[in-house]
Each structure stands twice: as C-alpha cells, then as structure tokens.
Design a protein around this motif. Structure first.
Motif, PDB file in Angstrom:
ATOM      1  N   ILE A 264       0.663  -1.142   0.272  1.00  0.00           N
ATOM      2  CA  ILE A 264       0.038   0.159  -0.411  1.00  0.00           C
ATOM      3  C   ILE A 264       0.456   1.167  -0.218  1.00  0.00           C
ATOM      4  CG2 ILE A 264      -1.598   1.122   1.487  1.00  0.00           C
ATOM      5  CD1 ILE A 264      -2.821  -1.779   0.157  1.00  0.00           C
ATOM      6  N   LEU A 265       2.254   1.454   0.527  1.00  0.00           N
ATOM      7  CA  LEU A 265       3.181   2.730   0.191  1.00  0.00           C
ATOM      8  C   LEU A 265       3.057   2.808  -0.090  1.00  0.00           C
ATOM      9  CD1 LEU A 265       4.353   2.077   4.298  1.00  0.00           C
ATOM     10  CD2 LEU A 265       2.463   3.860   3.522  1.00  0.00           C
ATOM     11  N   ALA A 266       3.871   1.783  -1.214  1.00  0.00           N
ATOM     12  CA  ALA A 266       4.498   1.513  -2.220  1.00  0.00           C
ATOM     13  C   ALA A 266       4.040   1.927  -3.963  1.00  0.00           C
ATOM     14  CB  ALA A 266       5.293   0.180  -2.468  1.00  0.00           C
ATOM     15  N   GLY A 267       2.020   1.699  -3.012  1.00  0.00           N
ATOM     16  CA  GLY A 267       1.660   2.576  -4.343  1.00  0.00           C
ATOM     17  C   GLY A 267       0.348   1.507  -4.716  1.00  0.00           C
ATOM     18  N   ALA A 268      -0.017   0.470  -4.016  1.00  0.00           N
ATOM     19  CA  ALA A 268      -0.944  -0.607  -4.122  1.00  0.00           C
ATOM     20  C   ALA A 268      -2.717   0.040  -3.543  1.00  0.00           C
ATOM     21  CB  ALA A 268      -0.685  -1.722  -3.245  1.00  0.00           C
ATOM     22  N   ASN A 269      -3.352  -0.130  -4.865  1.00  0.00           N
ATOM     23  CA  ASN A 269      -4.421   0.590  -4.868  1.00  0.00           C
ATOM     24  C   ASN A 269      -5.292  -0.499  -3.591  1.00  0.00           C
ATOM     25  OD1 ASN A 269      -4.157   2.075  -7.510  1.00  0.00           O
ATOM     26  ND2 ASN A 269      -4.646   3.296  -6.213  1.00  0.00           N
ATOM     27  N   GLU A 270      -5.265  -1.335  -4.603  1.00  0.00           N
ATOM     28  CA  GLU A 270      -6.147  -2.207  -3.364  1.00  0.00           C
ATOM     29  C   GLU A 270      -5.285  -3.456  -3.445  1.00  0.00           C
ATOM     30  OE1 GLU A 270      -8.040  -3.655  -1.233  1.00  0.00           O
ATOM     31  OE2 GLU A 270      -9.873  -2.673  -2.131  1.00  0.00           O
ATOM     32  N   TYR A 271      -5.767  -4.646  -2.049  1.00  0.00           N
ATOM     33  CA  TYR A 271      -5.065  -6.274  -2.136  1.00  0.00           C
ATOM     34  C   TYR A 271      -5.691  -7.373  -1.982  1.00  0.00           C
ATOM     35  CZ  TYR A 271      -0.873  -8.292  -0.291  1.00  0.00           C
ATOM     36  OH  TYR A 271       0.306  -8.894  -0.294  1.00  0.00           O
ATOM     37  N   LEU A 272      -5.842  -8.121  -2.841  1.00  0.00           N
ATOM     38  CA  LEU A 272      -6.648  -9.439  -2.174  1.00  0.00           C
ATOM     39  C   LEU A 272      -5.826 -10.353  -2.411  1.00  0.00           C
ATOM     40  CD1 LEU A 272      -9.370 -10.407  -3.230  1.00  0.00           C
ATOM     41  CD2 LEU A 272      -8.622 -10.171  -5.703  1.00  0.00           C
ATOM     42  N   MET A 273      -6.419 -11.308  -1.293  1.00  0.00           N
ATOM     43  CA  MET A 273      -5.233 -12.978  -0.966  1.00  0.00           C
ATOM     44  C   MET A 273      -5.699 -13.882  -1.872  1.00  0.00           C
ATOM     45  SD  MET A 273      -3.547 -12.185   1.470  1.00  0.00           S
ATOM     46  CE  MET A 273      -3.258 -10.986   3.181  1.00  0.00           C
ATOM     47  N   LYS A 274      -4.931 -14.404  -2.400  1.00  0.00           N
ATOM     48  CA  LYS A 274      -5.293 -16.001  -2.206  1.00  0.00           C
ATOM     49  C   LYS A 274      -5.220 -17.200  -2.029  1.00  0.00           C
ATOM     50  CE  LYS A 274      -2.138 -15.065  -6.745  1.00  0.00           C
ATOM     51  NZ  LYS A 274      -0.585 -15.232  -8.062  1.00  0.00           N
ATOM     52  N   PRO A 275      -6.779 -17.992  -2.138  1.00  0.00           N
ATOM     53  CA  PRO A 275      -7.159 -17.909  -3.239  1.00  0.00           C
ATOM     54  C   PRO A 275      -8.731 -17.088  -3.096  1.00  0.00           C
ATOM     55  CG  PRO A 275      -8.039 -19.557  -1.701  1.00  0.00           C
ATOM     56  CD  PRO A 275      -6.751 -18.707  -1.144  1.00  0.00           C
ATOM     57  N   PHE A 276      -9.571 -16.853  -4.368  1.00  0.00           N
ATOM     58  CA  PHE A 276     -10.716 -16.152  -4.594  1.00  0.00           C
ATOM     59  C   PHE A 276     -11.166 -15.866  -5.103  1.00  0.00           C
ATOM     60  CE2 PHE A 276      -7.023 -14.920  -7.465  1.00  0.00           C
ATOM     61  CZ  PHE A 276      -7.734 -14.709  -8.764  1.00  0.00           C
ATOM     62  N   ASP A 277     -12.599 -15.533  -5.201  1.00  0.00           N
ATOM     63  CA  ASP A 277     -13.767 -16.067  -6.191  1.00  0.00           C
ATOM     64  C   ASP A 277     -14.047 -15.124  -7.515  1.00  0.00           C
ATOM     65  OD1 ASP A 277     -15.306 -14.872  -5.199  1.00  0.00           O
ATOM     66  OD2 ASP A 277     -15.735 -16.779  -3.459  1.00  0.00           O
TER      67      ASP A 277
END
Length: 123
Positions: free
Chosen positions: A95-108
């Motif tokens: 997030i500090l490096a510039g990611a807007n969102e974070y989603l963990m695998k596994p996901f649907d």
C-alpha cells in the motif's frame, strides 16, 4: 473499452483472472513478471487496471510497483495486489509503495469483481 493487465508467473492464475476480467468487459493483457509488464505498459499506455502477483522471478510485484509509481505517466493506473503473501508488513509495504487494493489468493469471482468495482467506481 477498459483495459487491464494481469501480471503473474502462473499461467493458470492468468487464465482465471483473464476470464473474470473479460466477463466484466475488459480487454486483457498478460505478463509473467514485472520486467515483462513494464514492456507491455510501454506498448499499451492506456491500461487502467493491473492485477499484480507478489512472488515472481526476474522482477517481483513489489519491485514492479516501485518502478510503476516512479513514472508519472502511469500514476492513474489502479493496482490490485493478488497474492498469497499475507504478512501484515507485506500488505502495508504494498500500500505504501502505491498499491490501491489487496486481494489474497485463493479468491473467487465475486471477491475479485467486488474489489475491482470498488477501485474503478469512477468508470
């Protein structure tokens, strides 16, 4: 048409993410590491969304994110980390490096669509 790029060293994950994104109306580009993703971006400057894995050979997702955010011409691209990396420090670093969102695998599909709609609600 909205344009997205999937950056992941797993071809299976790229296929899954491509399918979901295409169902959402995106044209989808792919790269298997950060270095390749930078080349794709130079050829396709109209990418609006990047789904980015953390652990990849050559250039990992975090290194790519730093390079992406260092270039003002890419400042409007939304980046969602999609990764198995679940350490709190890694999430904060991204997030500090510039990611807007974070989603963990596994996901649907529903989880991915919800996060993307939240990110791009202006589109």
């Amino acid at each position: 048409m909205k344009k997205a790029m999937v950056v992941d060293d797993s071809s299976a994950i790229r296929q899954i993410e491509r399918k979901y994104l295409e169902e959402m109306g995106f044209e989808v580009l792919e790269a298997e590491n950060g270095e390749e993703a930078l080349k794709v971006l130079n050829e396709h400057p109209d990418v609006q969304l990047i789904l980015l894995d953390w652990h990849m050979p050559v250039m990992n997702g975090y290194e790519f994110l730093l390079k992406l955010r260092a270039n003002p011409k890419w400042s409007d691209i939304k980046v969602m980390m999609v990764t198995t990396e679940n350490q709190q420090k890694s999430v904060i670093d991204a997030i500090l490096a510039g990611a807007n969102e974070y989603l963990m695998k596994p996901f649907d599909k529903e989880m991915l669509e919800t996060k993307i709609k939240f990110l791009l609600e202006g589109f």
